[in-house]
Design an enzyme around this catalytic site. Sequence first.
Site, short mmCIF file in Angstrom:
data_model
loop_
_atom_site.label_atom_id
_atom_site.label_comp_id
_atom_site.label_asym_id
_atom_site.label_seq_id
_atom_site.Cartn_x
_atom_site.Cartn_y
_atom_site.Cartn_z
N ASP A 278 81.53 2.62 -33.62
CA ASP A 278 81.78 1.50 -34.41
C ASP A 278 83.17 1.41 -34.85
O ASP A 278 83.51 2.66 -35.26
CB ASP A 278 80.99 1.30 -35.88
CG ASP A 278 81.17 0.13 -36.58
OD1 ASP A 278 80.24 -0.61 -36.52
OD2 ASP A 278 82.14 0.06 -37.40
N ASP B 292 71.74 -0.31 -39.38
CA ASP B 292 72.45 -1.12 -40.55
C ASP B 292 73.02 -2.39 -39.98
O ASP B 292 73.13 -3.58 -40.62
CB ASP B 292 73.73 0.06 -40.95
CG ASP B 292 74.86 -0.03 -39.85
OD1 ASP B 292 74.44 -0.33 -38.71
OD2 ASP B 292 75.75 0.55 -40.08
N HIS B 293 72.92 -2.75 -38.83
CA HIS B 293 73.58 -3.82 -38.18
C HIS B 293 72.53 -5.12 -37.89
O HIS B 293 73.00 -6.16 -37.83
CB HIS B 293 74.07 -3.76 -37.00
CG HIS B 293 75.56 -3.21 -36.93
ND1 HIS B 293 75.90 -2.32 -37.67
CD2 HIS B 293 76.79 -3.83 -36.45
CE1 HIS B 293 77.19 -1.89 -37.76
NE2 HIS B 293 77.97 -3.00 -36.84
N ARG C 58 82.64 -2.78 -29.67
CA ARG C 58 81.43 -3.05 -28.92
C ARG C 58 81.95 -3.04 -27.56
O ARG C 58 82.76 -3.66 -27.13
CB ARG C 58 80.99 -4.37 -29.35
CG ARG C 58 81.71 -5.41 -28.98
CD ARG C 58 81.27 -6.84 -29.81
NE ARG C 58 81.12 -6.90 -31.17
CZ ARG C 58 80.98 -7.62 -32.02
NH1 ARG C 58 81.08 -8.99 -31.51
NH2 ARG C 58 81.03 -7.44 -33.49
N ARG D 249 87.25 -7.32 -42.15
CA ARG D 249 87.52 -8.36 -41.07
C ARG D 249 87.47 -9.68 -41.48
O ARG D 249 86.27 -9.90 -42.23
CB ARG D 249 86.79 -7.62 -39.96
CG ARG D 249 87.32 -8.16 -38.63
CD ARG D 249 86.80 -7.30 -37.37
NE ARG D 249 87.60 -5.97 -37.51
CZ ARG D 249 87.24 -5.05 -36.87
NH1 ARG D 249 86.34 -5.11 -36.19
NH2 ARG D 249 88.16 -4.16 -36.73
N SER E 111 86.37 -5.17 -33.06
CA SER E 111 85.06 -4.15 -33.01
C SER E 111 85.05 -3.29 -31.76
O SER E 111 85.54 -3.56 -30.59
CB SER E 111 83.72 -4.92 -33.12
OG SER E 111 82.69 -4.07 -32.57
#
Length: 779
Positions: A190, A125-126, A669, A472, A667
């Site tokens: 995520d 999806d990213h 990440r 965000r 995030s």
Amino acid sequence: MLKLTSRSSPALRLAAGMATAAPRIGDTKVAMSLLEKDAFINYQRIEDNLTIVRKRLKRALTLSEKILYGHLDDPHGQDITRGVSYLKLRPDRVACQDATAQMALLQFMSAGMDTAAVPTTVHCDHLIEAQIGGVKDLARAIDINKEVYDFLATATAKYGLGFWKPGSGIIHQIILENYAFPGGLMIGTDSHTPNAGGLGMIACGVGGADAVDVMAGIPWELKCPKVIGVNLTGSISGWTTPKDVILKVAGILTVKGGTGAIVEYKGPGVESLSCTGMATICNMGAEIGATTSLFPFNNRMVDYLNATKRHDIGKYAQQFAHNLQADKNAEYDQVIDINLSELEPHINGPFTPDLATPISKFAEEVKKNNWPQELKVALIGSCTNSSYEDMSRSASIAKEATAHGLEVKSKFTITPGSEQVRATIERDGQIGAFEAVGGLVLANACGPCIGQWDRQDVKKGEVNSIITSYNRNFTGRNDANPATHAFVASPDIVTAFAFAGDLTFNPLTDSLTGSDGKPFKFTDPSGNELPPKGYDPGQNTFQPPPADRSKVTVAVDPKSDRLQLLTAFEAWDGTTPTDLPVLIKVKGKCTTDHISAGGPWLKFRGHLQNISQNCLIGAINAENGEANKIKNQITGEWGAVPQIAAYYRDHGIKWVVIGDHNYGEGSSREHAALEPRFLGGLAIIVRSFARIHETNLKKQGMLALTFANPDDYDKIRPSDKMSILGLESFAPGKNLTLLAKHEDGSKTEISLAHSFNEGQIGWFKAGSALNLMAAKAKQ
């Protein structure tokens, strides 16, 4: 109201003249998902664990405590103190999005395992950039990202994971539609994984290293959260939506007010919220730093489970309802009261998701702060607000505008959350309503919400305003333009604003002029919570693992600039770190976007060497107030952060970063932790950390340390040489000492606190958690 069954007694009952044991909840087998027939909901573990924990704690439990403690690895021996203990937990499943999955799978491949220990899925999806429209953007992404998608498809097939192909939708919507269930525990790579709390599941955003632990059968470690209760009374109506609940809460708690806590919603007002509305609230709880958010099991969840063809799960949860709500008299660390009947629609921003303004005061704030009044783009959808209910309410506004002959004045984009939502709203006419007013439907993907937006209507640096129904809105988050003022609101407010093209418009009180020249005011939005004709699944985009995985070869080209197999980090050499340069003293907010930028850098998520070229390029240097311009303390030359970090590393010099409050918010990440480690960093020393980032640093063998006195941040000079004393006796709860040697020869001793436990200290000594895991796999 939902009828909650009373708790079954373990007492004996008579049957056919003989004493037999009462049935246990575990005697019924219900699959966790329609796509995983051999993986079952384990309510019996929760029941058994809580029997033990209740005897130990002798107190009422909150809902989040019931679910967490119900998943303890060792309920007998586990220390349980909110805000102090580190819980070892056994999650039910793992989910990864394609950007973070690359590194997670590369790490899993290095761990020596051949099958994931729990059900795991990967979602594409990213990597889909919003450009000209859904169909063409998807085709372009599949072409550009072919080698990454091939890697993910083959790696998931090899290791027994489910794979959701590009175009399936956003990870959190797919989870809600297929995998979330009341009382479950899930981790996802995520930060908006808490979306599943809308179905009563504890779902936490983590780094890829945590996901690898669980996939490898190792308990997941979480600092025992405090619990913030949000008591909802009244009933939601009119222009107010579930999104406004979390916008209000964000204004109360701020971006760090939920750190170290689970936000648990309760009270009679819960019944007025849809299941997907509850998911919206939980999703954006990531913006207040919360570990996760969740709602108690209720009828709206049953309705959604039934609509998504999971009737058996709904019935099973009803049987277990006593453990899917808080105990009476459960104690909370903090309680917030919100009357939904009095709650106004809110608009949050710009530049931060916790600057909350009620709609009645927003026009005044726009003028007072000189925010750009003209609205350039209105964007609805994303993982936070792309449900059928969201889309149908926004479509009702669009249809009313059409009836008055209006089209949008701002650009207007729509992001469906999943292929199922897209197909359903196309069948039911919502997409047609959006397109009729000039809306552009984007791909079923994250798109502009995460910076995947090829925006052409303004130049970089041009001051402008946009409004989204996303979660965000940090500086540059959506379009990489630091001058864009991004505001967050409900899809209803965003859609209405698109027709005004003006941030001072209030759809509750103000009128627009129709094509007939007459003024009209929008009526209250309306829409169906669930599709009356049922969901249309659309195209089948799911790839289950093959029956025979032995012949699958994982696709990684050694010459690729997007994928790179990992090399283990070096273990600590056992010596005291002395005279380390400060790479950068960071001033002010430093999110994971500042540490490891998204947008165009997403394509390098599977190549550590290449993506490390964005390390800390967005952080503001306290020495000169600039980004990505620091002084090489050896040569005296100024240059980019990644290049000078690599210079130190290549010359055998370890370095430290000095940071401000809530360092690493945003995030999940893990690249923000991997990159400093890859570039030779030893320690990140800050006033305070965001939860996920602190854990990620520890996992990669970095020292995540905080000033015992936050004001000591001011004593550090960018030219200082640092020594970290006390590592030879590194122990939980025992502070270390920072010796800062200044250019004038003077020295300052500073106490450094940390939250490392014994296991995490083992990660540091081994060089990373993965090193320790691989070593154990070989034993």
